[in-house]
Write a protein that holds these residues in place. Structure first.
Motif, PDB file in Angstrom:
ATOM      1  N   LEU A 448       9.984   8.625  -2.454  1.00  0.00           N
ATOM      2  CA  LEU A 448      10.071   8.700  -1.257  1.00  0.00           C
ATOM      3  C   LEU A 448       8.669   7.557  -0.486  1.00  0.00           C
ATOM      4  CD1 LEU A 448      10.924  10.105   1.684  1.00  0.00           C
ATOM      5  CD2 LEU A 448       8.865  11.380   1.055  1.00  0.00           C
ATOM      6  N   ALA A 449       7.964   7.760  -1.108  1.00  0.00           N
ATOM      7  CA  ALA A 449       6.892   6.151  -0.882  1.00  0.00           C
ATOM      8  C   ALA A 449       7.616   5.124  -0.901  1.00  0.00           C
ATOM      9  CB  ALA A 449       5.598   6.450  -1.382  1.00  0.00           C
ATOM     10  N   LYS A 450       7.483   4.588  -2.218  1.00  0.00           N
ATOM     11  CA  LYS A 450       9.141   3.267  -2.206  1.00  0.00           C
ATOM     12  C   LYS A 450       9.872   2.697  -1.021  1.00  0.00           C
ATOM     13  CE  LYS A 450       7.704   2.828  -7.086  1.00  0.00           C
ATOM     14  NZ  LYS A 450       7.919   2.801  -9.018  1.00  0.00           N
ATOM     15  N   ARG A 451      10.423   4.232  -0.841  1.00  0.00           N
ATOM     16  CA  ARG A 451      11.412   3.950   0.041  1.00  0.00           C
ATOM     17  C   ARG A 451      10.671   3.581   1.411  1.00  0.00           C
ATOM     18  NH1 ARG A 451      13.485   8.586  -2.966  1.00  0.00           N
ATOM     19  NH2 ARG A 451      12.869   9.811  -1.282  1.00  0.00           N
ATOM     20  N   LEU A 452      10.228   4.915   1.807  1.00  0.00           N
ATOM     21  CA  LEU A 452       9.757   4.292   3.708  1.00  0.00           C
ATOM     22  C   LEU A 452       8.755   3.220   3.423  1.00  0.00           C
ATOM     23  CD1 LEU A 452       7.698   7.864   3.486  1.00  0.00           C
ATOM     24  CD2 LEU A 452      10.269   7.328   5.098  1.00  0.00           C
ATOM     25  N   LEU A 453       7.970   2.871   2.441  1.00  0.00           N
ATOM     26  CA  LEU A 453       7.069   1.503   2.481  1.00  0.00           C
ATOM     27  C   LEU A 453       7.938   0.563   2.346  1.00  0.00           C
ATOM     28  CD1 LEU A 453       3.798   3.044   1.009  1.00  0.00           C
ATOM     29  CD2 LEU A 453       3.901   2.293   2.971  1.00  0.00           C
ATOM     30  N   GLY A 454       9.416   0.201   1.939  1.00  0.00           N
ATOM     31  CA  GLY A 454       9.956  -0.852   1.665  1.00  0.00           C
ATOM     32  C   GLY A 454      11.183  -0.968   2.280  1.00  0.00           C
ATOM     33  N   GLY A 455      11.375   0.669   3.812  1.00  0.00           N
ATOM     34  CA  GLY A 455      12.351   0.263   4.509  1.00  0.00           C
ATOM     35  C   GLY A 455      13.553  -0.043   3.677  1.00  0.00           C
ATOM     36  N   LYS A 456      14.399   1.415   2.004  1.00  0.00           N
ATOM     37  CA  LYS A 456      14.617   1.344   1.512  1.00  0.00           C
ATOM     38  C   LYS A 456      15.789   2.196   1.709  1.00  0.00           C
ATOM     39  CE  LYS A 456      13.734  -2.354  -0.450  1.00  0.00           C
ATOM     40  NZ  LYS A 456      14.234  -3.967  -0.505  1.00  0.00           N
ATOM     41  N   SER A 457      15.552   3.537   2.745  1.00  0.00           N
ATOM     42  CA  SER A 457      16.370   4.315   3.118  1.00  0.00           C
ATOM     43  C   SER A 457      17.985   4.115   3.262  1.00  0.00           C
ATOM     44  CB  SER A 457      15.719   6.111   3.472  1.00  0.00           C
ATOM     45  OG  SER A 457      14.494   6.000   3.430  1.00  0.00           O
ATOM     46  N   VAL A 458      18.969   4.802   3.280  1.00  0.00           N
ATOM     47  CA  VAL A 458      19.827   4.833   4.158  1.00  0.00           C
ATOM     48  C   VAL A 458      19.590   5.095   5.857  1.00  0.00           C
ATOM     49  CG1 VAL A 458      22.042   5.806   4.276  1.00  0.00           C
ATOM     50  CG2 VAL A 458      21.562   4.791   1.968  1.00  0.00           C
ATOM     51  N   SER A 459      18.913   7.129   5.667  1.00  0.00           N
ATOM     52  CA  SER A 459      19.144   7.537   6.802  1.00  0.00           C
ATOM     53  C   SER A 459      17.660   7.884   6.984  1.00  0.00           C
ATOM     54  CB  SER A 459      19.853   7.691   7.340  1.00  0.00           C
ATOM     55  OG  SER A 459      19.937   8.906   8.437  1.00  0.00           O
ATOM     56  N   ASP A 460      16.922   7.715   7.738  1.00  0.00           N
ATOM     57  CA  ASP A 460      15.968   8.437   8.187  1.00  0.00           C
ATOM     58  C   ASP A 460      16.096   9.797   8.409  1.00  0.00           C
ATOM     59  OD1 ASP A 460      13.475   6.711   8.030  1.00  0.00           O
ATOM     60  OD2 ASP A 460      13.366   6.093   9.650  1.00  0.00           O
ATOM     61  N   GLU A 461      17.117  10.414   8.472  1.00  0.00           N
ATOM     62  CA  GLU A 461      17.552  11.422   9.433  1.00  0.00           C
ATOM     63  C   GLU A 461      18.211  12.253   7.961  1.00  0.00           C
ATOM     64  OE1 GLU A 461      17.490  12.947  11.906  1.00  0.00           O
ATOM     65  OE2 GLU A 461      16.820  11.578  12.951  1.00  0.00           O
TER      66      GLU A 461
END
Length: 766
Positions: A448-461
């Motif tokens: 999750l840290a990598k996704r949040l810091l790298g902006g890799k998530s498909v959707s914040d929701e």
């Protein structure tokens, strides 16, 4: 005087007039009817006897039942009830003796039919005799003398004079059981006659309720039934498949239920069905389940859900046999799960493994829903099977975290809200099977840290939805750090907005622009985010200046805080020129530091040791990032040695001939396993529990022990271990040995002490 005389005259006259006007009522004594002597009583009985004989001879049309009733009434009334009672009894017995002689001469083929006819005739005639002649006697004389009612006398006479004759009873029994056997073989039988004879046996009774029926029919019938189905079931089982046997058993059970409805007494029903179910189901349940090529395994392998449903419906009649069926499904799921784990060992694809588990779950959920009618016990057994093979491999928590990471990065792309929610629910279902939920939390937090810091998530929701689902499963404490990470990202956006507004509106605008560096900082709370432990590398001077300005701004608005820069987590965009070709390179912070060393050097090489000394990047990470910059697809640097590995004396130069069709080029990092000292797949690649999780567990165990002992003051060893396990099972299943070690540690530090009377009892030290 004259006045008094006149009054007396009037009074005398009035009294006389009143007496003559009244009527006199005289009550005379009851005049008894003339007594009936014995001779008259015998004559009356003679007339009644002839009437009874006419009833038996079916010549009662000219009889006056009113006169017959009155004659019998007078006999009882005048104390001659014994004459009437014994006379009727003798008359009935005499008649039935003759009937018995006639029936006994019947051939076997018709003896049961003749007994049935004799019974029906007797039952009808006895009812006529009782209602027309003996009704008053039954109500008075019989009760006073405590004798049997006349109808019961008739039943006893029928039993003794007809049924219990040796030349009748045995033959009827054989014929009766033979008719049942013929019907079981599929032949047509006269059910009305069978029913009539069985009703007769029940009514003529004997000692105990239903004595004759049970003694002369039911016992032999049930023994014959047991032997018949024992033989037939064994023969059918050896020659047919499990589904065929199930169909045959259902057919037989239906026939027996119809038999109960057609002519058997209701009390025989439970006994009969118990024997049939035992011989057809209980005796062969395990053999049916384990039958080669047609048992439960074959049904599950070939998706024969209907056949499995039929077997379940059959076994459901004997609840204990359903356990055998549930266990077989459970064992099959365990075997399939073990095979899935073994395949994962070869393929080493965590996402594929979790997808396989989800496919299995969907499949066996359908089996439970359709074949077991959604039974909770069957669902629990399947759940236990999944928990067994998933927790047999300690890496399952890591695999699930990798799967969710893949969903959040790309798997949910293009999915609607409902579909995305369903896919996350399935992932949470696998999460429920995990015992080491704290291990999953560790890996999930890292990804999750990598996704949040790298902006890799498909959707914040979707990210927040997943955290909410985990919170619903394990409570607030489990997700508090994950929620803190989202909160940090939100606050960081507000902080950067304030910083950029100040920079643009302040005196330092020109200076920052002159540096040519624009930074975007995420401020992370140390306790929420996974600890990296990597030392800060040496950043290029323009970057150092930029972060110094931000640090000055931040500490001014947030006094008392300290910033520690995590250079291993950042990314950078670099503008590069290769022989006139301009590209924007999207690289990690470490790659930026490496490339900055080659700025303005032209073709001059830099040795590995020199790069390491100047950049301050740890050796493992340095080699990994250098290999990433030397791959054939993104060959920004050239290394002197051949092959993928980097030797200790290697040197590097800028590849001025680098070219790409894209203006913006993202340089990906190679995995750790591709480096010389790779670990093979991210924290826990050795299949064990990560050290950080082990440390957290020690703290949780000690906290739970102290909390329990503080509340209880004194507790036995086994009770303490059980209570600790109960409290911590939402995060992980404590090993009793680990709990024991923590208890010993707390005793050494004088939080607890052993009782002097019993060494297995602990006391809390305040």
């Amino acid at each position: 005087m004259s006045s008094a005389s006149s009054f007396g005259g009037r009074g005398s006259s009035n009294v006389g007039s009143s007496s003559s006007a009244k009527k006199k009522f005289v009550i005379k004594p009851y005049r008894s009817a003339p007594q009936v002597d014995r001779a008259s009583a015998l004559e009356t009985w003679s007339n009644l006897r002839r009437a009874i004989e006419e009833i038996y001879n079916q010549d009662a049309s000219l009889l006056s039942f009113e006169e017959l009733y009155r004659s019998a009434y007078n006999l009882v009334l005048h104390k001659h009830g014994e004459v009437l009672y014994t006379g009727v009894q003798s008359c009935v017995e005499s008649h039935l003796t003759g009937v018995g002689e006639t029936v006994s001469k019947s051939p076997d083929a018709s003896v049961m039919k003749n007994v049935s006819a004799a019974w029906e005739d007797h039952d009808l005639k006895m009812t006529m005799v009782r209602d027309s002649i003996c009704m008053y006697m039954d109500r008075t004389y019989v009760k006073q003398q405590k004798k049997k009612p006349i109808h019961e006398v008739g039943l006893q006479a029928f039993r003794e004079k007809i049924w219990e004759r040796k030349d009748i009873r045995g033959r009827v029994e054989r014929v009766l059981l033979g008719e049942v056997a013929r019907e079981r073989e599929g032949e047509l039988v006269e059910k009305d006659i069978i029913r009539s004879v069985l009703v007769m046996l029940i009514k003529i009774g004997g000692e105990g309720e239903g004595g004759v029926y049970e003694r002369d029919f039911e016992k032999m019938f049930l023994e014959g039934t047991k032997e018949f189905y024992r033989r037939e079931s064994q023969e059918y089982l050896t020659k047919n498949s499990a589904p065929d046997y199930v169909r045959k058993a259902e057919e037989r059970l239906l026939h027996e239920r119809n038999r109960i409805a057609n002519y058997l007494h209701l009390t025989t029903g439970p006994k009969l069905m118990g024997i049939v179910e035992n011989e057809l189901i209980t005796t062969h349940a395990r053999a049916l389940v384990e039958m080669d090529n047609s048992g439960v395994v074959t049904m599950l392998e070939n998706d024969k859900v209907t056949e499995l449903m039929n077997m379940y419906n059959l076994f459901k009649l004997v609840p204990s046999t359903v356990d055998i069926l549930r266990d077989a499904v459970c064992d099959h799921v365990k075997r399939k799960g073990k095979q899935l784990v073994q395949d994962q060992e070869r393929v080493k694809d965590p996402v594929k493994f979790v997808r396989g588990v989800l496919e299995m779950r969907d499949r066996y959920d359908q089996v439970v829903e359709k074949a077991f009618d959604g039974e909770k016990k069957a669902g629990k057994k399947v759940k236990e099977a999944f928990e067994h093979f998933i927790n047999a491999d300690s890496r399952s928590a890591n695999y699930l975290a990798v799967y969710v990471d893949e969903l959040m990065r790309s798997g949910l792309k293009g999915c609607g809200e409902q579909e995305a929610d369903e896919r996350l629910d399935k992932a949470v279902t696998i999460f429920r099977y995990l015992q080491d939920k704290d291990v999953f939390e560790s890996f999930y937090k890292t990804s999750l840290a990598k996704r949040l810091l790298g902006g890799k998530s498909v959707s914040d929701e979707c990210e927040k939805s997943m955290v909410a689902k985990l919170k619903a499963e394990c409570g607030y404490q489990y997700t508090s750090k994950l929620e803190g990470m989202f909160n940090d990202m939100r606050i960081s956006k507000d902080t950067m907005k304030g910083y950029k507004d100040e920079v643009r509106g302040g005196k330092s605008t020109g200076e920052v622009e002159g540096d040519g560096v624009e930074i975007d900082v995420d401020v992370l709370t140390t306790g929420y985010w996974p600890s990296q432990g990597d030392p800060q590398c040496h950043l290029p001077e323009p970057v150092t200046n930029a972060i110094g300005k931000f640090e000055q701004y931040y500490l001014k608005t947030h006094s008392g805080r300290k910033l520690a820069w995590q250079t291993s987590l950042g990314t950078a965009e670099i503008k590069a020129c290769f022989e006139g070709r301009r590209h924007e390179l999207i690289v990690s912070t470490y790659q930026m530091c490496i490339l900055a060393l080659f700025d303005g050097r032209g073709e001059k090489p830099l040795a590995l040791a020199e790069i390491k000394q100047i950049s301050g990047i740890p050796d493992n990470e340095l080699r990994r990032h250098l290999i990433s910059l030397c791959t054939p697809k993104h060959k920004i640097l050239k290394k002197a040695s051949k092959g993928k590995a980097i030797s200790d004396d290697d040197s590097f130069t800028v590849n001025s001939g680098f070219t790409s069709k894209l203006k913006r080029v993202k340089v990906p990092l190679v995995s750790m396993k591709e480096t010389a000292k790779g670990s093979g797949g991210g924290g826990g690649g050795n299949g064990g529990v990560p050290k950080a999780v082990e440390e957290d567990r020690r703290h949780l165990l000690e906290a739970a022990i102290v909390r329990i002992m503080k509340a209880r003051k004194t507790l036995k060893h086994n009770d303490l271990i059980a209570e600790v396990s109960r409290q911590l099972t939402a995060r992980f299943v404590p090993d009793p040995q680990s709990v024991k070690k923590r208890i010993e540690s707390l005793i050494e530090r004088e939080y607890l002490e052993r009782s002097q009377d019993d060494r297995k009892v602990y006391s809390y030290l305040a």
